[in-house]
Scaffold this motif. Structure first.
Motif, PDB file in Angstrom:
ATOM      1  N   VAL A  81      25.719  18.995   3.769  1.00 10.72           N
ATOM      2  CA  VAL A  81      27.072  18.819   4.302  1.00 10.72           C
ATOM      3  C   VAL A  81      27.096  17.941   5.554  1.00 10.72           C
ATOM      4  O   VAL A  81      28.065  17.205   5.790  1.00 10.72           O
ATOM      5  N   LEU A  82      26.035  17.984   6.324  1.00 11.14           N
ATOM      6  CA  LEU A  82      26.015  17.232   7.572  1.00 11.14           C
ATOM      7  C   LEU A  82      25.236  15.921   7.426  1.00 11.14           C
ATOM      8  O   LEU A  82      25.679  14.876   7.905  1.00 11.14           O
ATOM      9  N   GLY A  83      24.092  16.007   6.732  1.00  6.72           N
ATOM     10  CA  GLY A  83      23.309  14.797   6.517  1.00  6.72           C
ATOM     11  C   GLY A  83      23.946  13.876   5.497  1.00  6.72           C
ATOM     12  O   GLY A  83      24.402  12.775   5.822  1.00  6.72           O
ATOM     13  N   ASP A  84      24.022  14.338   4.255  1.00  6.59           N
ATOM     14  CA  ASP A  84      24.627  13.521   3.198  1.00  6.59           C
ATOM     15  C   ASP A  84      26.119  13.314   3.438  1.00  6.59           C
ATOM     16  O   ASP A  84      26.648  12.222   3.237  1.00  6.59           O
ATOM     17  N   GLY A  85      26.804  14.365   3.856  1.00  4.39           N
ATOM     18  CA  GLY A  85      28.255  14.301   3.979  1.00  4.39           C
ATOM     19  C   GLY A  85      28.759  13.528   5.182  1.00  4.39           C
ATOM     20  O   GLY A  85      29.843  12.946   5.138  1.00  4.39           O
ATOM     21  N   CYS A  86      27.971  13.496   6.259  1.00  2.00           N
ATOM     22  CA  CYS A  86      28.456  12.883   7.509  1.00  2.00           C
ATOM     23  C   CYS A  86      27.578  11.738   8.006  1.00  2.00           C
ATOM     24  O   CYS A  86      27.909  11.110   9.017  1.00  2.00           O
ATOM     25  N   GLY A  87      26.465  11.489   7.347  1.00  2.00           N
ATOM     26  CA  GLY A  87      25.578  10.424   7.801  1.00  2.00           C
ATOM     27  C   GLY A  87      24.802  10.765   9.059  1.00  2.00           C
ATOM     28  O   GLY A  87      24.263   9.883   9.733  1.00  2.00           O
ATOM     29  N   THR A  88      24.755  12.043   9.388  1.00  2.00           N
ATOM     30  CA  THR A  88      24.027  12.504  10.574  1.00  2.00           C
ATOM     31  C   THR A  88      22.539  12.588  10.266  1.00  2.00           C
ATOM     32  O   THR A  88      22.143  13.045   9.196  1.00  2.00           O
ATOM     33  N   ARG A  89      21.709  12.151  11.209  1.00  2.00           N
ATOM     34  CA  ARG A  89      20.270  12.330  11.090  1.00  2.00           C
ATOM     35  C   ARG A  89      19.841  13.455  12.021  1.00  2.00           C
ATOM     36  O   ARG A  89      20.636  13.925  12.852  1.00  2.00           O
ATOM     37  N   PHE A  90      18.581  13.893  11.906  1.00  2.00           N
ATOM     38  CA  PHE A  90      18.197  15.151  12.529  1.00  2.00           C
ATOM     39  C   PHE A  90      16.984  15.037  13.439  1.00  2.00           C
ATOM     40  O   PHE A  90      16.070  14.254  13.193  1.00  2.00           O
ATOM     41  N   GLU A  91      17.027  15.864  14.473  1.00  2.00           N
ATOM     42  CA  GLU A  91      15.868  16.191  15.292  1.00  2.00           C
ATOM     43  C   GLU A  91      15.295  17.456  14.659  1.00  2.00           C
ATOM     44  O   GLU A  91      15.847  18.549  14.820  1.00  2.00           O
ATOM     45  N   PHE A  92      14.220  17.315  13.879  1.00  2.00           N
ATOM     46  CA  PHE A  92      13.669  18.453  13.141  1.00  2.00           C
ATOM     47  C   PHE A  92      12.821  19.291  14.096  1.00  2.00           C
ATOM     48  O   PHE A  92      11.719  18.891  14.490  1.00  2.00           O
ATOM     49  N   GLU A  93      13.334  20.478  14.446  1.00  2.00           N
ATOM     50  CA  GLU A  93      12.659  21.326  15.417  1.00  2.00           C
ATOM     51  C   GLU A  93      11.640  22.210  14.712  1.00  2.00           C
ATOM     52  O   GLU A  93      12.001  23.045  13.870  1.00  2.00           O
ATOM     53  N   CYS A  94      10.379  22.012  15.071  1.00  2.00           N
ATOM     54  CA  CYS A  94       9.263  22.709  14.426  1.00  2.00           C
ATOM     55  C   CYS A  94       8.546  23.566  15.458  1.00  2.00           C
ATOM     56  O   CYS A  94       7.861  23.046  16.345  1.00  2.00           O
ATOM     57  N   TYR A  95       8.715  24.881  15.335  1.00  2.00           N
ATOM     58  CA  TYR A  95       8.141  25.829  16.278  1.00  2.00           C
ATOM     59  C   TYR A  95       6.786  26.348  15.824  1.00  2.00           C
ATOM     60  O   TYR A  95       6.146  27.096  16.560  1.00  2.00           O
ATOM     61  N   ASP A  96       6.376  25.992  14.631  1.00  2.00           N
ATOM     62  CA  ASP A  96       5.116  26.497  14.101  1.00  2.00           C
ATOM     63  C   ASP A  96       4.617  25.537  13.035  1.00  2.00           C
ATOM     64  O   ASP A  96       5.383  24.702  12.516  1.00  2.00           O
ATOM     65  N   LEU A  97       3.346  25.678  12.682  1.00  2.00           N
ATOM     66  CA  LEU A  97       2.742  24.783  11.696  1.00  2.00           C
ATOM     67  C   LEU A  97       3.477  24.856  10.366  1.00  2.00           C
ATOM     68  O   LEU A  97       3.703  23.837   9.698  1.00  2.00           O
ATOM     69  N   GLY A  98       3.895  26.060   9.971  1.00  2.00           N
ATOM     70  CA  GLY A  98       4.597  26.220   8.705  1.00  2.00           C
ATOM     71  C   GLY A  98       5.894  25.446   8.636  1.00  2.00           C
ATOM     72  O   GLY A  98       6.342  25.071   7.550  1.00  2.00           O
ATOM     73  N   HIS A  99       6.509  25.186   9.791  1.00  2.00           N
ATOM     74  CA  HIS A  99       7.754  24.430   9.797  1.00  2.00           C
ATOM     75  C   HIS A  99       7.528  22.988   9.349  1.00  2.00           C
ATOM     76  O   HIS A  99       8.421  22.374   8.756  1.00  2.00           O
ATOM     77  N   LEU A 100       6.348  22.436   9.622  1.00  2.00           N
ATOM     78  CA  LEU A 100       6.033  21.102   9.110  1.00  2.00           C
ATOM     79  C   LEU A 100       5.972  21.119   7.584  1.00  2.00           C
ATOM     80  O   LEU A 100       6.433  20.183   6.927  1.00  2.00           O
ATOM     81  N   TYR A 101       5.412  22.181   7.032  1.00  2.00           N
ATOM     82  CA  TYR A 101       5.342  22.282   5.570  1.00  2.00           C
ATOM     83  C   TYR A 101       6.720  22.525   4.970  1.00  2.00           C
ATOM     84  O   TYR A 101       7.008  22.041   3.866  1.00  2.00           O
ATOM     85  N   ASN A 102       7.590  23.259   5.673  1.00  2.00           N
ATOM     86  CA  ASN A 102       8.980  23.385   5.221  1.00  2.00           C
ATOM     87  C   ASN A 102       9.650  22.017   5.178  1.00  2.00           C
ATOM     88  O   ASN A 102      10.373  21.689   4.230  1.00  2.00           O
TER      89      ASN A 102
END
Length: 313
Positions: A161-182
């Protein structure tokens, strides 16, 4: 570990939703204070401004678009910095509340936490004897029994809804190693396309500790998952770990994030009087390392942003 060094993007997280008014008299709470500190941070060299809102009556975190509208247009009129609106809000906000203002503004960038997690500073309450506002103590102590929720379905919804729908890009916040795999999962699913801007976060209870080895592990894992040219790396060090970890990040070819959301201090036992003070300090460090700071225009190009003119009025 050596790699070609680009200009360094400085992000400034102005107020957040974790610290409370009693913890620092310099924490911006009202729309005027948030706007002033954000503009000063941009003038000091921050290319990206990461923004939350607070209830001006008592400084409590708020998702209310009407409050955001009291300071975001002021900041946009005074600076060309990239406006980055939180989708994290706080642990007490619903997904709908967290997305209310981003969907209205359709900003160039938003933060996006890459998973559910325990997120707490409840131990900080032990050091405070008297609180300025009645909401603060139960808010801080209550974090011990709360989870920040961002399920795979939640993240997918935000991307759509925000990325595709609004053209917004993201600051991907990764608090743990698993978040990179997500994050890699969503890239594999075709829901995220580069360039990625990965904000790796250290020193929050519930996430990775502030050990330098963790920064190295996150960086090498990101290299393996996304390729060295497939992402840009940034580092957030919480509290007293802010400047040491940011210095290490810069030496490793990464970008940096400062601001009173992340740390209330400028040095040992010394409260920062503004976000701009932290921006100036990390800029001095970068200069001593012979590194240049990216302008907002350069940050837009590096991160593939849609441009300020494509943001809703």
């Amino acid at each position: 570990m050596a790699r070609n060094q680009e200009k360094v993007i400085i992000t400034c997280a102005v107020t957040g939703s974790v610290h409370t008014p009693t913890m620092s008299p310099y924490l911006p709470l009202t729309p005027d204070e948030i706007a002033r500190q954000a503009i000063e941070a941009a003038e000091a060299g921050a290319a990206i401004l990461h923004l939350h809102a607070r209830n001006p009556a008592d400084g409590s975190p708020s998702p209310d678009p009407m409050i955001f509208d009291q300071f975001v247009p002021v900041i946009r009129a005074a600076t060309d910095a990239v406006i980055n609106i939180t989708t994290g809000g706080s642990t007490r906000m619903t997904l709908e509340e967290r997305l209310a203002y981003p969907l209205q503004l359709k900003p160039e960038m938003c933060s996006l936490n890459m998973g559910s997690m325990n997120f707490s500073i409840h131990t900080a309450a032990r050091r405070i004897k008297q609180w300025n506002y009645g909401w603060e103590q139960p808010y801080v102590e209550g974090m011990e029994d709360l989870i920040f929720r961002n399920t795979f379905k939640d993240i997918k919804h935000i991307l759509q809804v925000l990325g595709d729908g609004c053209g917004t890009r993201f600051e991907f916040e990764c608090y743990d190693l698993g978040h990179l795999y997500n994050l890699a999962h969503f890239v594999d699913e075709g829901l995220i396309k580069g360039p990625l801007f990965i904000q790796s976060i250290y020193g929050i209870l519930g996430g990775m500790g502030p050990d330098p080895e963790n920064l190295v592990t996150m960086r090498t894992t990101a290299d393996r998952l996304f390729g060295r040219d497939g992402y840009r790396f940034s580092v957030l060090g919480a509290g007293r770990h802010q400047m040491p970890l940011l210095t290490m990040a810069a030496v490793m070819g990464g970008n940096v994030r400062v601001g009173l959301e992340d740390s209330l201090y400028i040095g040992k036992g010394e409260l920062a009087r503004s976000c701009a003070e932290q921006v100036r300090k990390i800029r001095r460090i970068l200069s001593e390392l012979s590194l240049e700071v990216a302008t907002p225009a350069e940050a837009r190009e590096m991160l593939g942003l849609k441009g300020a003119d494509a943001v809703a009025a």
